[in-house]
Scaffold this active site. Sequence first.
Site, mmCIF file in Angstrom:
data_model
loop_
_atom_site.group_PDB
_atom_site.id
_atom_site.type_symbol
_atom_site.label_atom_id
_atom_site.label_comp_id
_atom_site.label_asym_id
_atom_site.label_seq_id
_atom_site.Cartn_x
_atom_site.Cartn_y
_atom_site.Cartn_z
ATOM 1 N N HIS A 157 -0.640 1.574 -9.043
ATOM 2 C CA HIS A 157 -1.190 1.337 -10.375
ATOM 3 C C HIS A 157 -1.513 -0.132 -10.634
ATOM 4 O O HIS A 157 -2.194 -0.457 -11.597
ATOM 5 C CB HIS A 157 -0.249 1.877 -11.461
ATOM 6 C CG HIS A 157 0.931 1.027 -11.760
ATOM 7 N ND1 HIS A 157 2.155 1.194 -11.142
ATOM 8 C CD2 HIS A 157 1.111 0.002 -12.627
ATOM 9 C CE1 HIS A 157 3.020 0.317 -11.619
ATOM 10 N NE2 HIS A 157 2.415 -0.421 -12.522
ATOM 11 N N ASP A 187 2.964 6.110 -5.870
ATOM 12 C CA ASP A 187 2.631 4.839 -6.525
ATOM 13 C C ASP A 187 2.837 3.651 -5.582
ATOM 14 O O ASP A 187 3.273 2.581 -5.991
ATOM 15 C CB ASP A 187 3.442 4.640 -7.810
ATOM 16 C CG ASP A 187 2.838 3.554 -8.700
ATOM 17 O OD1 ASP A 187 1.607 3.383 -8.666
ATOM 18 O OD2 ASP A 187 3.597 2.878 -9.421
ATOM 19 N N SER A 260 5.951 -4.927 -11.560
ATOM 20 C CA SER A 260 5.516 -3.773 -10.782
ATOM 21 C C SER A 260 5.025 -4.180 -9.398
ATOM 22 O O SER A 260 4.191 -5.069 -9.254
ATOM 23 C CB SER A 260 4.386 -3.044 -11.505
ATOM 24 O OG SER A 260 4.894 -2.182 -12.471
#
Length: 522
Positions: A157, A187, A260
Amino acid sequence: MTDQLSQSRTSQSSRAQQPSLLSARKLALMASVVAGLGIAVYGVSPSSGGIDIFGSPAHAQTNNVVSSATQGFADVVERVKPSVISVKVTMKERARDAANRSDDDEAGSPMERFFRQFGGPDGLPQSPGRGGRHGEVMGQGSGFFISSDGFAVTNNHVVDGADKVEVTTDAGKTYTARVIGTDPRSDVALIKVEGGADFPFVKLSEGKARIGDWVLAVGNPFGLGGTVTAGIVSASGRDIGSGPYDDFIQIDAPVNKGNSGGPAFNMQGEVVGVNTVIYSPSGGSVGIAFSIPASTVRNVIAQLKDKGSVSRGWIGVQIQPVTQDIAESMGLKRADGALVADPQKEGPAAKAGVEAGDVITAVNGQQVKDARELARIIGGLVPGSAAKLDLVHKGQDKMVSLTLAQLPNTQEAKADVEADEKRASHGTDVARLGLTIAPASKVDGAGNEGVVVMKVDPESAAADRGLKKGDVILEVAGRSVGNPSDVREAIEAARTDKKRSVLMRLRSGDASHFVAVPLANG
């Protein structure tokens, strides 16, 4: 992904951190007292060596000890921090629109809608006023090198849909990177940094993170590159509802927007997880973060590096957990395994003889604890390989062999079966279950198999178990049913056998599942 915070939010964040600073001073004082009492604090000793960031053990030890609280994690941070990078992405405004991103500037893919629900690590602030050119969207995340020639790991993402990817190393150098491959289901993304050589890199841990182990999170929160936070592994095997392969590590090291894709390190300097999701009502760290385990990352990046995509094994079954009620209804000793709700026609399992109502208890000798574990095991196998399934089939142990197919890229069916309200008067009450049912053949759009639920008493056991109007009952206590009398007979047989609940197989939309409905006394 996230751009830098606005001035007002930065100020709010600073004010919110003041109590934490006071707490930190108190903790430091307590640590000094502990050290003064001669109590050993576990971590990494500067003389213990640890793991070299280029992948070779220097003097690897599993029980390194910090001799005093003041030494902390500095030695392991010094080794691993150069391998962590800040990831900056740029995409065209039209790309954002095409991805159906919402008005609050966060992406509209299923995974990123999940991030928004959990106050997730990254958003996609629009670039005007943030240093970008008109018509562009910019965002930031984290990543880390896994080889000296520039291969690096980040989140899907973070780089999904990016037109341009740039990374900044801990030394402050900026490079262009290209996306080698992404895997939305896990992911995980693999990128290749161009224009450099001999990058410092880290290894993915071979071992499994244990609850209580120390972890260090390194990344780019709020655009503040090279930030290090510490905590412990709070839990493992977390299912957070983001997909069928959920197996997250939960950590309490502070992780925020921009972290992230960054690594979570153990005390040997190995990556035990990739930070990807936080749980936060406010959008900031509240001490609950989730990391993708190193074992999952290793399998994914190996395929991404080899062919740019990930292939997963598939046996073609709809499965569900075996609850205690279901286990009791089926006469199982334990509520373990994965219950087959419906084998897909022409799928590998159906061809091998797997039927609805079978319970898969092991794959290639590996025990299956629940339905989600079965999905992870099968998804981790290579399409085309052989597999042996241990089953409980109609109360008897059975083994079948099959060849795994490749998981098809199909969308989840969302069709709903709506009962014809005009025909509700033709329904027949099953008082003991709180249901009004009618043959499916007499209800428009319900097909020819089973009986349709026309009405559910909201105070009944059936309502408590989730039965609703429009559901089609296909089987009761292992018997196929086509009219209300079939249902009554199956219920009476279950009562005669002194069963406390009756197992039903239902179809809701295009999906099938089992429900154990308690039987009323009398």
